[in-house]
Design an enzyme around this catalytic site. Structure first.
Site, mmCIF file in Angstrom:
data_model
loop_
_atom_site.group_PDB
_atom_site.id
_atom_site.type_symbol
_atom_site.label_atom_id
_atom_site.label_comp_id
_atom_site.label_asym_id
_atom_site.label_seq_id
_atom_site.Cartn_x
_atom_site.Cartn_y
_atom_site.Cartn_z
ATOM 1 N N THR A 97 0.696 -1.133 0.071
ATOM 2 C CA THR A 97 0.081 -0.082 -0.024
ATOM 3 C C THR A 97 0.821 1.297 -0.080
ATOM 4 O OG1 THR A 97 -1.685 -1.127 1.216
ATOM 5 C CG2 THR A 97 -1.911 1.377 1.150
ATOM 6 N N LYS A 172 -7.487 1.116 -2.907
ATOM 7 C CA LYS A 172 -7.041 0.868 -1.537
ATOM 8 C C LYS A 172 -7.100 2.018 -0.413
ATOM 9 C CE LYS A 172 -5.432 -1.634 1.800
ATOM 10 N NZ LYS A 172 -4.057 -2.174 1.930
ATOM 11 N N LYS A 240 0.089 5.193 8.478
ATOM 12 C CA LYS A 240 0.620 5.518 7.335
ATOM 13 C C LYS A 240 -0.114 5.579 6.014
ATOM 14 C CE LYS A 240 2.085 2.034 4.967
ATOM 15 N NZ LYS A 240 1.863 1.434 3.557
#
EC number: 1.1.1.31
Length: 288
Positions: A97, A172, A240
């Site tokens: 990701t 995502k 993150k």
């Protein structure tokens, strides 16, 4: 069966690479800490390489699942990077990701070298990786995706191409935005019920069958009520990911007020020492 490389053997990559080996592919692995790569090779019968370039030599597909943008750049570039070891026509499949920006950047570099590039971030957590039932959101050319999809099927419940390079990463981000709000809502409901004297597990047994039901409710309510947060997707990694979402929202002119708020709640959990706790630890803010 294909000759493959898998770069990055964390809680996701280790079992994902294992599924590839179980399907009969010839798998060479690389990990920043060599001991983990050697342990994987001993368990699954593959080979451990000293560098990404060495792992990628002769591989038709190079899969990666590392930490962040800089980690991805480091395993792709340079004389020891995967791109240096890949042959023309090979395809790099990135399960990390990361930002759509770094994806497009590296996809362009790969194209200039005659390589394919598919961004393919995953959802489903450690359990999904271990059980081979991940959801995979992909971006890239139709031809590169079509070639890589049968390989990814080794650990996918569903795998879809959603557009050109970077589309998988945008999808995502949408996934993480949804999760952030759901977990916060579930945490508030459970903490509220506890203070009101309700049996949270009994209530969830009922409401999970109605409009309030979700994957988070089904799979995380019990551990949240028990105060157990030592598995699953870590708060540090969620922050993150949410940081990527918020930066991208600024770039495209989108508003993410709930996501920004939940990101700050996760910051509080980090300050409580819960950076490695599962993301469902949001409830700790409300019950301490």
């Amino acid at each position: 069966m294909a000759k493959l490389a898998f770069l990055g053997l964390g809680v996701m990559g280790f079992p994902m690479a294992g599924h590839l080996a179980a399907k009969g592919h010839e798998v060479t692995v690389y990990n920043r800490s060599p001991a983990k790569a050697e342990a994987w090779a001993a368990q699954h019968g593959g080979r451990a390489a000293a560098t990404p370039a060495e792992a990628a030599e002769g591989a038709a597909f190079v899969m990666a699942c590392v930490g962040n943008d800089d980690d991805l750049r480091s395993i792709c570039r340079g004389e020891s990077g995967a791109f240096a070891g890949m042959e023309r026509g090979a395809i790099f499949v990135d399960h990390t990701t990361v930002s759509a920006q770094v994806t497009r950047e590296l996809a362009a570099e790969a194209d200039g070298l005659g390589l394919g590039f598919v961004d393919a971030p995953v959802s489903g957590g450690q359990a999904g990786a271990e059980n081979g039932v991940l959801s995979i959101m992909c971006g890239g050319s139709e031809a590169h995706y079509a070639a890589a999809e049968p390989v990814m099927a080794a650990y996918a419940r569903v795998c879809r191409r959603l557009g050109e390079s970077g589309s998988g990463q945008i999808a995502k981000m949408m996934n993480q935005i949804c999760i952030a709000g759901l977990v916060q809502g579930l945490a508030e409901a459970l903490a509220f019920g506890e203070k009101a004297g309700m049996d949270g597990k009994a209530v969830v047994e009922v409401i999970s069958q109605g409009a309030a039901g979700s994957w988070q409710m089904a799979n995380r309510h019990g551990s949240m009520l028990d105060g157990k947060f030592d598995y699953g997707f870590a708060v540090d990694w969620m922050r993150k990911d949410l940081g990527i979402c918020l930066r991208t929202a600024d770039e495209v002119g989108a508003s993410l007020p709930v996501t920004a708020l939940v990101d700050q709640f996760y910051k509080e959990v980090q300050q409580m020492g819960g950076g490695r706790w599962d993301t469902s630890a949001l409830i700790k803010r409300l019950t301490r």
